[in-house]
Design an enzyme around this catalytic site. Structure first.
Site, mmCIF file in Angstrom:
data_model
loop_
_atom_site.group_PDB
_atom_site.id
_atom_site.type_symbol
_atom_site.label_atom_id
_atom_site.label_comp_id
_atom_site.label_asym_id
_atom_site.label_seq_id
_atom_site.Cartn_x
_atom_site.Cartn_y
_atom_site.Cartn_z
ATOM 1 N N LEU A 1 -22.228 -32.780 -3.981
ATOM 2 C CA LEU A 1 -21.778 -30.910 -4.169
ATOM 3 C C LEU A 1 -23.568 -30.896 -4.523
ATOM 4 O O LEU A 1 -24.211 -31.193 -4.565
ATOM 5 C CB LEU A 1 -21.078 -31.078 -4.694
ATOM 6 C CG LEU A 1 -19.303 -31.279 -4.120
ATOM 7 C CD1 LEU A 1 -18.311 -31.858 -5.080
ATOM 8 C CD2 LEU A 1 -19.150 -30.501 -2.861
ATOM 9 N N TYR B 1 -20.952 -30.840 -12.468
ATOM 10 C CA TYR B 1 -21.613 -30.225 -11.256
ATOM 11 C C TYR B 1 -21.854 -31.910 -10.882
ATOM 12 O O TYR B 1 -22.537 -32.322 -11.417
ATOM 13 C CB TYR B 1 -22.886 -28.785 -10.940
ATOM 14 C CG TYR B 1 -23.802 -29.160 -12.086
ATOM 15 C CD1 TYR B 1 -24.373 -30.276 -11.245
ATOM 16 C CD2 TYR B 1 -23.831 -28.588 -12.440
ATOM 17 C CE1 TYR B 1 -25.949 -30.427 -11.348
ATOM 18 C CE2 TYR B 1 -25.217 -29.044 -13.288
ATOM 19 C CZ TYR B 1 -26.776 -29.748 -12.735
ATOM 20 O OH TYR B 1 -27.676 -29.525 -13.030
ATOM 21 N N CYS B 2 -21.649 -31.673 -9.123
ATOM 22 C CA CYS B 2 -22.060 -32.673 -8.057
ATOM 23 C C CYS B 2 -21.365 -34.109 -9.012
ATOM 24 O O CYS B 2 -21.813 -35.333 -9.246
ATOM 25 C CB CYS B 2 -23.412 -32.872 -8.005
ATOM 26 S SG CYS B 2 -23.814 -34.081 -6.518
ATOM 27 N N PRO B 3 -19.757 -34.194 -9.319
ATOM 28 C CA PRO B 3 -19.767 -35.612 -9.992
ATOM 29 C C PRO B 3 -19.227 -36.497 -9.764
ATOM 30 O O PRO B 3 -19.099 -36.627 -8.453
ATOM 31 C CB PRO B 3 -17.914 -35.096 -10.730
ATOM 32 C CG PRO B 3 -17.576 -34.216 -9.600
ATOM 33 C CD PRO B 3 -19.219 -33.509 -9.547
ATOM 34 N N LYS C 1 -23.715 -35.479 -19.767
ATOM 35 C CA LYS C 1 -24.363 -36.217 -18.093
ATOM 36 C C LYS C 1 -25.836 -35.017 -18.461
ATOM 37 O O LYS C 1 -25.703 -33.969 -19.170
ATOM 38 C CB LYS C 1 -23.791 -35.570 -17.551
ATOM 39 C CG LYS C 1 -24.283 -35.734 -15.521
ATOM 40 C CD LYS C 1 -23.462 -35.582 -14.631
ATOM 41 C CE LYS C 1 -23.471 -35.476 -13.177
ATOM 42 N NZ LYS C 1 -22.938 -35.327 -11.966
#
Length: 280
Positions: free
Chosen positions: A93, A147-149, A160
């Site tokens: 993502l 975001y973009c896990p 993160k």
């Protein structure tokens, strides 16, 4: 002493530094570069490679992002915020890239003989060695509200600072990581939080997009209280490569590699254009 992952210990590393090419260097070129290197490393034309790359104010969307119900409005928002937007031809993502984010690709051979987790594990170990003098608290698990896990998110104290992806091309495998070195992780996450809100407008979607909480993301400097620069991280990476191998060589693409790069870049451009044409 921590044991070193076998993938990190080739006899020779090929080091390609594209971290200073400036705003004109497109992320499309980066993905094509890693594809070309994956082919070359996989065919044992090139030794194991390490490539550094920095892109200025770029949002890289995944294919699922292109299916958001109001993606056109979301992309307009990102453009108005001053970001170039590209859609990669792979999973994952949206991520934010800017001059405070150092990206590293490690390209390994024999991908078909390796469990896909081996590449991820090697990158996690590399980063832990990279900052071992500053922290021993780097953990790898999914930060669900980032975001973009993904299960190989890297964090310190639950926040993160890096995400890892992997792309396999023929016999080579490019393991890619973004490292938020400087700047505000919160602001980067807030940008994508608004992007998803605008692109969904509350509609139900078949794909589950992240519900981003900007407070779960931070840069290394924010987490460690340091004043690292991307240049500092570059030097750390080069030193680490030298310690893990007998030699580090630096030479650009040549011969067939240039042809592979050109072909892959053309494919990336065409696929990106098609993805944009299909936006709702």
């Amino acid at each position: 002493m921590q044991e070193i992952h076998p993938l990190l210990q080739p006899k020779k590393y090929r080091f390609i530094d594209q971290s200073t090419l400036g705003p004109g260097f497109s992320a499309l070129q980066s993905f094509a570069m890693d594809d070309a290197l994956s082919i070359s490393v996989g065919e044992q034309i090139s030794p194991t490679a390490a490539r550094l790359w920095v892109h200025h104010n770029t949002i890289v969307l995944g294919i699922p992002d292109a299916r958001l119900p109001y993606i056109d409005k979301g992309m307009d928002y990102l453009h108005e915020a001053g970001y170039e937007v590209i859609i990669r031809n792979s999973g994952g993502l949206a991520v934010v890239l800017d001059e405070g984010v150092m990206n590293l690709s490690l390209i390994f051979p024999n991908s078909k003989d390796l469990n896909i987790h081996e590449g991820y594990d090697a990158m996690v170990e590399f980063v832990r060695f990279l900052f071992a003098d500053l922290t021993d608290e780097i953990e790898a698990y999914e930060i669900t509200q980032s975001y973009c896990p993904g299960k190989y998110d890297l964090s310190i104290g639950g926040k993160k600072f890096a995400g890892i992806s992997q792309r396999r091309v023929k016999q080579g495998s490019a393991v890619q990581i973004y490292l938020d070195v400087t700047g505000s992780g919160y602001e980067r996450a807030a940008l994508l939080k608004h992007f998803y809100e605008i692109s969904k407008l509350g509609e139900e979607t078949r794909f589950e997009y992240p519900t981003i909480d900007p407070s779960v993301m931070a840069s290394l400097n924010e987490l460690l209280g340091t004043s690292l620069t991307v240049e500092d991280v570059r030097e750390r990476i080069l030193k680490q490569l030298s310690e893990f191998s007998e030699a580090v060589v630096t030479h650009p693409l040549e011969g067939e590699e240039i042809e592979w790069f050109t072909k892959r870049l053309d494919q990336m451009i065409v696929r990106n254009e098609k993805a944009r044409e299909n936006l709702k």
